[in-house]
Write a protein that holds these residues in place. Structure first.
Motif, mmCIF file in Angstrom:
data_model
loop_
_atom_site.group_PDB
_atom_site.id
_atom_site.type_symbol
_atom_site.label_atom_id
_atom_site.label_comp_id
_atom_site.label_asym_id
_atom_site.label_seq_id
_atom_site.Cartn_x
_atom_site.Cartn_y
_atom_site.Cartn_z
ATOM 1 N N UNK A 1 3.859 9.711 -7.686
ATOM 2 C CA UNK A 1 4.474 10.586 -6.689
ATOM 3 C C UNK A 1 4.180 10.177 -5.256
ATOM 4 N N UNK A 2 3.684 8.977 -5.022
ATOM 5 C CA UNK A 2 3.375 8.573 -3.659
ATOM 6 C C UNK A 2 4.599 8.524 -2.767
ATOM 7 N N UNK A 3 4.402 8.858 -1.491
ATOM 8 C CA UNK A 3 5.459 8.805 -0.492
ATOM 9 C C UNK A 3 5.044 7.840 0.613
ATOM 10 N N UNK A 4 6.000 7.179 1.241
ATOM 11 C CA UNK A 4 5.631 6.210 2.273
ATOM 12 C C UNK A 4 6.789 5.989 3.226
ATOM 13 N N UNK A 5 6.458 5.404 4.370
ATOM 14 C CA UNK A 5 7.460 4.938 5.318
ATOM 15 C C UNK A 5 6.839 3.859 6.188
ATOM 16 N N UNK A 6 7.658 2.940 6.651
ATOM 17 C CA UNK A 6 7.232 1.933 7.619
ATOM 18 C C UNK A 6 7.841 2.307 8.956
ATOM 19 N N UNK B 1 -0.582 18.113 -3.734
ATOM 20 C CA UNK B 1 -0.059 16.753 -3.811
ATOM 21 C C UNK B 1 1.366 16.685 -3.278
ATOM 22 N N UNK B 2 1.632 15.681 -2.444
ATOM 23 C CA UNK B 2 2.949 15.538 -1.832
ATOM 24 C C UNK B 2 3.929 14.931 -2.842
ATOM 25 N N UNK B 3 5.159 15.437 -2.828
ATOM 26 C CA UNK B 3 6.137 15.070 -3.857
ATOM 27 C C UNK B 3 7.389 14.389 -3.323
ATOM 28 N N UNK B 4 7.697 14.523 -2.035
ATOM 29 C CA UNK B 4 8.922 13.941 -1.503
ATOM 30 C C UNK B 4 8.828 13.729 -0.008
ATOM 31 N N UNK C 1 -3.989 1.609 -10.552
ATOM 32 C CA UNK C 1 -2.972 2.570 -10.969
ATOM 33 C C UNK C 1 -1.597 1.981 -10.668
ATOM 34 N N UNK C 2 -0.528 2.553 -11.227
ATOM 35 C CA UNK C 2 0.800 1.982 -10.994
ATOM 36 C C UNK C 2 1.197 1.990 -9.527
ATOM 37 N N UNK C 3 1.950 0.973 -9.117
ATOM 38 C CA UNK C 3 2.548 0.967 -7.786
ATOM 39 C C UNK C 3 3.568 2.096 -7.714
ATOM 40 N N UNK C 4 3.449 2.959 -6.699
ATOM 41 C CA UNK C 4 4.430 4.043 -6.565
ATOM 42 C C UNK C 4 5.336 3.889 -5.348
ATOM 43 N N UNK C 5 5.034 2.926 -4.464
ATOM 44 C CA UNK C 5 5.917 2.683 -3.324
ATOM 45 C C UNK C 5 5.831 1.217 -2.919
ATOM 46 N N UNK C 6 6.961 0.684 -2.443
ATOM 47 C CA UNK C 6 7.034 -0.631 -1.821
ATOM 48 C C UNK C 6 7.615 -0.465 -0.427
ATOM 49 N N UNK C 7 7.036 -1.151 0.549
ATOM 50 C CA UNK C 7 7.549 -1.112 1.911
ATOM 51 C C UNK C 7 7.531 -2.516 2.504
ATOM 52 N N UNK C 8 8.634 -2.960 3.090
ATOM 53 C CA UNK C 8 8.644 -4.180 3.889
ATOM 54 C C UNK C 8 8.308 -3.769 5.318
ATOM 55 N N UNK C 9 7.259 -4.359 5.870
ATOM 56 C CA UNK C 9 6.763 -3.901 7.166
ATOM 57 C C UNK C 9 6.199 -5.069 7.964
ATOM 58 N N UNK C 10 6.042 -4.855 9.260
ATOM 59 C CA UNK C 10 5.338 -5.804 10.113
ATOM 60 C C UNK C 10 3.984 -5.265 10.544
ATOM 61 N N UNK D 1 -0.316 2.122 -4.078
ATOM 62 C CA UNK D 1 -0.630 2.852 -5.305
ATOM 63 C C UNK D 1 -1.522 4.036 -4.967
ATOM 64 N N UNK D 2 -1.708 4.917 -5.946
ATOM 65 C CA UNK D 2 -2.553 6.088 -5.693
ATOM 66 C C UNK D 2 -4.009 5.692 -5.543
ATOM 67 N N UNK D 3 -4.387 4.517 -6.052
ATOM 68 C CA UNK D 3 -5.720 3.960 -5.807
ATOM 69 C C UNK D 3 -5.526 2.508 -5.404
ATOM 70 N N UNK D 4 -5.648 2.208 -4.132
ATOM 71 C CA UNK D 4 -5.634 0.822 -3.700
ATOM 72 C C UNK D 4 -4.316 0.333 -3.143
ATOM 73 N N UNK D 5 -4.399 -0.583 -2.177
ATOM 74 C CA UNK D 5 -3.239 -1.190 -1.543
ATOM 75 C C UNK D 5 -3.342 -2.707 -1.637
ATOM 76 N N UNK D 6 -2.198 -3.373 -1.801
ATOM 77 C CA UNK D 6 -2.111 -4.827 -1.674
ATOM 78 C C UNK D 6 -0.907 -5.129 -0.790
#
Length: 669
Positions: A63-68, A102-105, A494-503, A519-524
């Motif tokens: 359920x992760x949410x993100x924005x660049x 927990x945030x959902x959208x 944990x599973x990746x829940x968001x992908x963002x192309x960013x600078x 992911x809900x635990x950890x970033x790459x």
């Protein structure tokens, strides 16, 4: 000596993944090789680990949410982890907001005032929030939402099975600005995804994909009811939009695209030929545009699990003399309604899991009350209890898998637990929390697959075969069809829940575009070389082996070497590289179909161009498989490129002459 021939095994991996048999332009699997460009493969661009500051565990890891976003000073990525909102900017991660639920959208939206906001919602638990680029958060007092989507100036939200519209130039914080509810489908299933096709919202549910029909003033299923009898609660989760297409992922790994008129099947494994150890075909959890040519997608982890082989599950209560509570039947009967309860935890309490074969991890389907973030640890038996170094969802408050990266070469089945012997035992420490009660609905084990044996560094080939490596894929649609390639593999807890192309700068030593894997635990973060699709001539740093990414490994599909009626021996392998340095190490592994184990053909670190491997091995067979590991010894401006793989094979006669090896009972399930 029989006749010999030279056969091309690889020239291109851009046209398909998951092929257990050799097919032009495809591969079987990959860990951190970038195969999207025709005629080549190279190690993935450098992966960067950014700090993750979440102190809690997400109950819903998808359920992760993100924005660049670009604020007044620099690019940033905002991402939710449970109730936390983290900001990644200027090589640091900081807490941006702590909510209560927990945030959902989420959605980027301009309400007509000329101010861009990032809207965030948490269902009916709390009212919606929004943030300006300057970092100012405000919260409404009368509007709730499960999901958001901004389409052509209008903002849409969902609650349960209903959708609502806030027209352009209207404030979403005013309840009166939202339309009356329109029910989508039946109330049996809530809405799971919201995207757009053109200028229209598209709604995903477990039982179908819906668009609005203005003539009837209702939403209609564009899949014509084909999922009604096989609805799944994960269908539609992670829906996204690429160009004019709404992307609708299904729980079984398929991907449907809808442009408002037609439905296209762009599934990664649509024409593939998987086998037991194929690491693809699982649900796609996140998407990001790579420009007009294609898009990125992340694949789920932890889906290879079974109850076969589980013999005993005990909850050991250390109170007094200690009691073993046998909950095996209730947690392995495929009935979530019958449960095993673990509660009133004290020091020395353990959950024991015993199986007839080695296993890589444990998956829990559970609920809990009381403390919501108890971390656990695990041990296995090698003559004494040894730390299994668990990773993953190490919390008995969360449904998910906890697993180990261990090869378990020393795990033995000689221990006795509650008078039961002959099993491979894990014991999981439950800590000491008297106010926690965990109700285990079902328990599964993740099978163990031995790695091929890469000597140069981290060998993740074993855990990859049981879907514990996160694969980042690239899709290049072409009408009714789509070409899929693997561009990166990495270990995430944990599973990746968001992908963002960013600078956004995620560490001090990188610049330019990057793909953020959240992911809900950890970033790459994967460096992309200055634009969403990397340059054909790499100039940024390529990936070396780290604790989060195994040695790049490329596995080709099996082949009969164009001698289908013959038994064959593999005599030489030729690997044609560009930019291979003397310090780089190449290892080649081979297997015949009738064999269980892989064997190492040879290793080289001396030739900069064509690497010739004499194969000194007496094994022979009909269908051969080849795997290639490359450890790039240093970070370089130009990374190695694999152009071609050829094999020289010798005719050893017809099928009857194959020397069948003595095969022990396999340890895998």
């Amino acid at each position: 000596m029989g006749d010999r021939k030279r056969v091309v095994l690889f020239q291109d991996g851009s046209k398909g993944i998951g092929h257990s048999d050799l097919k032009e332009g495809t591969i079987h699997s990959s860990i951190s090789w970038d195969c999207r460009t025709p005629g080549r493969a190279s190690p993935s661009f450098k992966h960067v680990t950014a700090p993750s500051i979440s102190t809690g565990w997400a109950v819903e890891p998808y359920a992760g949410q993100s924005t660049s976003w670009l604020d007044s000073t620099d690019y940033m990525v905002l991402h939710t982890q449970g109730i936390e909102v983290n900001k990644i900017q200027a090589s640091a991660a900081t807490s941006d907001l702590t909510g209560s639920y927990e945030f959902t959208g989420s959605a980027m939206h301009d309400d007509g005032s000329g101010t861009a906001y990032w809207y965030l919602c948490a269902g009916t638990s709390e009212h919606i929030r929004r943030r300006t680029s300057a970092g100012v958060w405000t919260q409404d007092d009368d509007v709730h939402a499960d999901l958001f989507r901004s389409v052509n100036g209008d903002l849409y939200k969902t609650l349960g099975a209903n959708i609502y519209k806030c027209p352009a130039a209207s404030d979403p914080f005013t309840a009166a600005n939202w339309s009356a509810a329109i029910q989508v489908g039946t109330p049996q299933w809530n809405i799971t995804g919201l995207a757009s096709a053109g200028n229209a919202p598209i709604v995903g549910k477990p039982d179908g994909l819906y668009r609005y029909n203005a003539a009837d003033s209702k939403y209609e299923d564009v899949l014509l009811g084909s999922l009604k009898s096989c609805a799944h609660p994960d269908n539609g989760k992670g829906m996204s939009t690429w160009r004019e297409f709404a992307l609708y992922p299904l729980h079984d790994g398929r991907l449907l695209a809808f442009d408002g008129f037609r439905v296209y099947d762009w599934s990664p494994m649509k024409d593939a030929t998987p086998d037991r150890d194929t690491p693809y075909g699982f649900r796609l959890t996140a998407f990001a545009s790579a420009g007009p040519q294609g898009f990125y997608a992340a694949q789920d982890i932890g889906n290879v699990r079974t109850q076969q082989g589980i013999s005993k599950v005990y909850w050991f209560d250390a109170t007094g003399a200690g009691t073993y509570n046998d909950i095996t039947t209730n947690v392995t009967d495929s009935k979530p309604s019958t449960t095993g309860t673990v509660g009133a935890l004290g020091t020395g309490d353990y959950l024991y899991v015993g199986a007839t074969a080695k296993f890589q991890g444990v998956y829990f389907n559970q609920t809990s009350t009381g403390t919501t973030a108890i971390a656990v640890s695990g041990e296995y038996w090698n003559g004494g209890w040894v730390d299994a170094a668990l990773v993953g969802v190490k919390s008995l408050a969360t449904t998910g898998c906890m697993f180990s990266l261990n090869d378990f070469d020393d795990w033995v089945n000689t221990n006795t637990v509650n008078a039961v012997t002959g099993l491979y035992w894990w014991r999981i420490s439950l800590g000491a929390l008297a106010n926690l009660t965990v109700t285990i609905k079902e328990l599964y084990i993740i099978p163990h697959r031995p790695p091929v044996g890469i000597a140069a560094g981290n060998d993740y080939t074993g855990i990859d075969r049981v879907n514990l490596v996160t694969h980042i894929l690239y899709c290049r649609p072409r009408g009714d069809e789509a070409d899929w390639s693997d561009i990166a593999g990495m270990y995430l807890q944990t599973p990746c829940n968001r992908l963002e192309v960013t600078q956004a700068a995620v560490t001090a030593d990188n610049a330019g575009d990057k793909l953020s894997v959240l992911a809900s635990i950890g970033y790459r973060h994967i460096l992309l070389g200055g634009r969403p699709t990397p340059q054909l001539t790499p100039f940024v740093q390529c990936q070396k082996s780290t604790t989060s990414v195994g040695v790049p490994y490329l596995e080709l599909g099996g082949t009969d070497f164009d001698w289908p009626e013959k038994s064959k021996a593999l005599r030489k392998l030729f690997l044609h590289f560009d930019n291979l340095d003397d310090g780089d190490t190449v290892e080649v592994f081979c297997r015949w179909d009738q064999n269980i184990a892989w064997w190492k053909a040879s290793q080289s670190n001396t030739s900069p161009f064509t690497v010739e491997f004499p194969v000194y091995d007496a094994q022979q067979g009909v269908i051969g498989h080849v795997g290639i590991a490359l450890n790039d010894h240093a970070v370089e401006a130009t990374c190695p490129v694999l152009r071609m793989v050829e094999a020289e094979v010798e005719d050893m006669g017809d099928f009857g002459t194959i020397a069948q090896p003595s095969i022990a009972t396999p340890e895998v399930m």
